[in-house]
Design an enzyme around this catalytic site. Structure first.
Site, PDB file in Angstrom:
ATOM      1  N   LYS A  77      -1.142   1.314  -9.371  1.00 54.95           N
ATOM      2  CA  LYS A  77      -2.214   1.271  -8.360  1.00 54.95           C
ATOM      3  C   LYS A  77      -3.027   2.564  -8.414  1.00 54.95           C
ATOM      4  CE  LYS A  77      -2.700   0.470  -3.340  1.00 54.95           C
ATOM      5  NZ  LYS A  77      -1.965   0.211  -2.083  1.00 54.95           N
ATOM      6  N   SER A 152      -3.243  -3.943   0.607  1.00 55.58           N
ATOM      7  CA  SER A 152      -4.268  -3.318  -0.192  1.00 55.58           C
ATOM      8  C   SER A 152      -4.002  -3.331  -1.693  1.00 55.58           C
ATOM      9  CB  SER A 152      -4.429  -1.870   0.269  1.00 55.58           C
ATOM     10  OG  SER A 152      -3.238  -1.142   0.024  1.00 55.58           O
ATOM     11  N   SER A 176       1.267  -3.508   2.259  1.00 57.10           N
ATOM     12  CA  SER A 176       0.400  -3.613   1.085  1.00 57.10           C
ATOM     13  C   SER A 176       1.079  -4.004  -0.213  1.00 57.10           C
ATOM     14  CB  SER A 176      -0.340  -2.305   0.864  1.00 57.10           C
ATOM     15  OG  SER A 176      -1.455  -2.268   1.689  1.00 57.10           O
TER      16      SER A 176
END
Ligand code: GLN
Length: 480
Positions: A77, A152, A176
Site C-alpha cells: 500500500k 482505504s 481498511s
C-alpha cells in the site's frame, strides 16, 4: 500462466523446477498489464522485480538457503516506506516524496526473499471506505467494476483479488484491510495493535494504525504475519511478546468458545441476507462442536462516534507536519507571510476528505470542546476495552459481520459522509480495543457479490484466530 495456491505450494513448485522466479514475475507483470484499468497499482516496479527474480533464481538449487517468503510476489500500500521508492499516501501533498528508509515490515519481507512488485492505490492518507478519495483516481472492484473495492486499502485488495500479486500489505485503522477484503472476496487480517511495527507506516491515527495482510488463504496470511510481526526498537508501541510459529498450529483441529453480540445482528443497518447467512453459520458452527453464545454488548451505538472523534483528533496532529516547509507540497502562488504559505499549501495539497477530518479533529481538541468530545471518547474507549477484556476471560473468539452491506456502487455514498462512516460499524471495534481480527470470504449474496465473516480474538491471540479461520475455511471448501 502461474496460478497461485499458497506460498508453500509455490516453494514446492520452485524446488522441483516446475517454474522459476523469473517466469512467475513475468506472469504477474502480464496480469498487471491486462488489469491495468482496475487502477490498483500506482507504480509497478517491473525491471526491479525481474532483477530480483533473476538473482533469486541463482539460488533455485539450494532450497535450504531460501528465506521464508522466497519468490513470493507482494504488493504494498502507498503508505509504507520502501527505500528509494516514491511513497505518497495517494495524496498530492506527498507527490514528490521518496522514502529514505525501509519500513520495518518491508525490511522483514525483503530479508525473507520476497519480491515487491509495486505500490498500491488507496484512499488519501488511508481515510475512507471506498477508495474514491485518491489523488490517483478510484480503484475498480474486479468482481463488478461498477462497484467500489472498499477502502482505504482498495488497491491492495484488488491486486490480490485479480491475481496481480500473491499477497499484499495494507493498513487497518478502522477496517481498511477487513472491509475491502470483504468487498473483494478475499482474506484480510488485522493483527493486534502492537503486533507489527508501525515504523515506516505513514500515520493516520497512531493509536489505531496497524499493518495488515491480504491473501487468498489463511496459510499465506499466517506466514506473512510470522515474518512481519515482532518487537522493534524503532516503534516503542510494538509488543516484545515472542512471535509464535503460526503455521505449526494452523492445522491442529480444535473446538472453540465463541461469543457474538446480538446487538450486531439486530442492527437496522445490517443487510437481511448477511444476517441470515451469519445466523446459519452460527448454527453450523454449533453442530461442529463449537460453543457459540450470545453476549450483551453495551456500546454499539458509541463505537463509530468514538472512533471518528479519536482518529480525527490524532490525524489532525499527525498531518500537521505536511505544511510545505517541513514536509509536503508547497504552493507556487504568491504568499504574504508564513501563515499564508501554510494555508495555501495545505489547501491545495489535501483532498476533501482529509480536510474534513483535519477540521473535525482540530475542533474536538480545541479548548472548550476537548472535554465534551475528545476526553469523553477516550472514556468510551476505556469502557470498550474493559468489557472486551471481560468477554475474552470466558471466550476464545468473537464473531460478527465484517460490514453491514456488500460492495456498493460508485457514488452511492460519496455525498453523505455520515452514511459512509456508519458502514464502519463492525470494523472499528477491533481498533478501539486493540484486538486482532480477520475477515474471511464465506458467502455470496443474491446480488452476486461476495461477503465475509469477521472473527476477532484477544490481543496477541493471532494463533487462535488463524487456527480457527483455517479450519473454518477448509470446512467450507468441503461443504461447497
Ligand atoms: N473507513 C475507515 C475510515 O475511513 C477506516 C480507515 C482505515 O482503516 N484506514 O476511517
Amino acid at each position: 500462466m502461474y496460478t497461485h495456491r499458497s506460498i508453500s505450494d509455490l516453494r514446492n513448485k520452485l524446488s522441483c523446477g516446475e517454474v522459476t522466479c523469473t517466469e512467475i514475475v513475468s506472469s504477474y507483470l502480464k496480469q498487471i498489464e491486462n488489469k491495468k484499468h482496475l487502477n490498483a497499482f500506482i507504480e509497478v516496479y517491473a525491471a526491479e522485480a525481474l532483477e530480483k527474480a533473476k538473482s533469486l533464481d541463482q539460488k533455485l538449487k539450494t532450497p535450504n538457503s531460501w528465506g521464508k517468503l522466497f519468490g513470493t510476489v507482494i504488493g504494498i500500500k502507498d503508505v509504507l516506506c520502501y527505500k528509494d521508492h516514491h511513497v505518497g499516501a495517494a495524496s498530492k501533498v506527498l507527490e514528490n516524496y521518496t522514502a529514505i528508509y525501509n519500513a520495518t515490515a518491508i525490511q522483514k519481507i525483503l530479508d525473507e526473499d520476497a519480491i515487491i512488485i509495486g505500490n498500491l492505490n488507496c484512499d488519501e492518507f488511508a481515510m475512507g471506505s471506498s477508495n474514491e478519495h485518491s489523488s490517483h483516481g478510484r480503484v475498480l472492484n474486479a468482481w463488478d467494476e461498477t462497484r467500489v473495492p472498499g477502502g482505504s486499502s482498495g488497491g491492495s485488495a484488488v491486486a490480490v483479488q485479480a491475481n496481480m500479486c500473491m499477497v499484499s500489505l495494507g493498513s487497518d485503522t478502522g477496517g481498511s484491510v477487513r472491509q475491502p477484503a470483504d468487498f473483494c472476496g478475499i482474506i484480510g487480517l488485522k493483527p493486534s495493535y502492537g503486533r507489527v511495527s508501525r515504523y515506516g507506516l505513514l500515520a493516520y491515527a497512531s493509536s489505531f494504525d496497524q499493518i495488515g495482510i491480504f491473501a487468498h488463504g489463511v496459510e499465506d496470511a499466517a506466514l506473512v504475519l510470522e515474518v512481519i510481526a515482532g518487537a522493534d526498537e524503532y516503534d516503542s508501541t510494538c509488543s516484545s511478546s515472542p512471535v509464535p510459529n503460526y503455521i505449526s498450529s494452523l492445522n491442529q483441529k480444535a473446538t472453540f468458545k465463541i461469543a457474538y453480540f446480538p446487538e450486531c445482528l439486530e442492527h437496522p443497518s445490517l443487510d437481511q441476507e448477511i444476517k441470515t447467512n451469519i445466523e446459519q453459520r452460527i448454527r453450523e458452527l454449533r453442530s461442529q462442536g463449537h460453543t457459540v453464545e450470545a453476549v450483551g454488548f453495551d456500546y454499539l451505538d458509541f463505537i463509530v462516534p468514538a472512533y471518528y472523534i479519536l482518529t480525527t483528533a490524532e490525524a489532525s496532529s499527525n498531518l500537521s507536519r505536511y505544511d510545505g516547509v517541513r514536509f509536503g507540497y508547497r504552493t507556487d502562488a504568491p504568499v504574504d507571510n508564513l501563515q499564508d504559505l501554510y494555508k495555501k499549501s495545505r489547501s491545495a495539497g489535501f483532498g476533501k476528505e482529509v480536510k474534513r477530518r483535519i477540521m473535525l479533529g482540530t475542533f474536538v481538541l480545541s479548548t472548550g470542546y476537548y472535554d465534551a468530545y475528545y476526553a469523553k471518547a477516550q472514556q468510551v474507549r476505556r469502557l470498550i476495552a474493559d468489557q472486551t477484556k471481560e468477554i475474552f476471560k470466558s471466550y476464545d473468539l468473537l464473531l460478527m459481520p465484517t460490514t453491514p452491506s456488500t460492495a456498493f456502487k460508485f457514488g452511492e455514498k460519496s455525498n453523505d459522509a455520515v452514511e459512509m462512516f456508519l458502514g464502519d460499524l463492525y470494523t472499528v471495534y477491533a481498533n478501539l480495543a486493540g484486538i486482532a481480527a480477520i475477515s474471511m470470504p464465506m458467502f455470496k449474496h443474491s446480488n452476486g457479490m461476495p461477503f465475509g465473516l469477521q472473527i476477532l480474538a484477544d490481543k496477541m491471540k493471532e494463533s487462535t484466530l488463524l487456527q480457527f479461520s483455517n479450519q473454518a475455511m477448509h470446512q467450507m471448501k468441503h461443504v461447497e
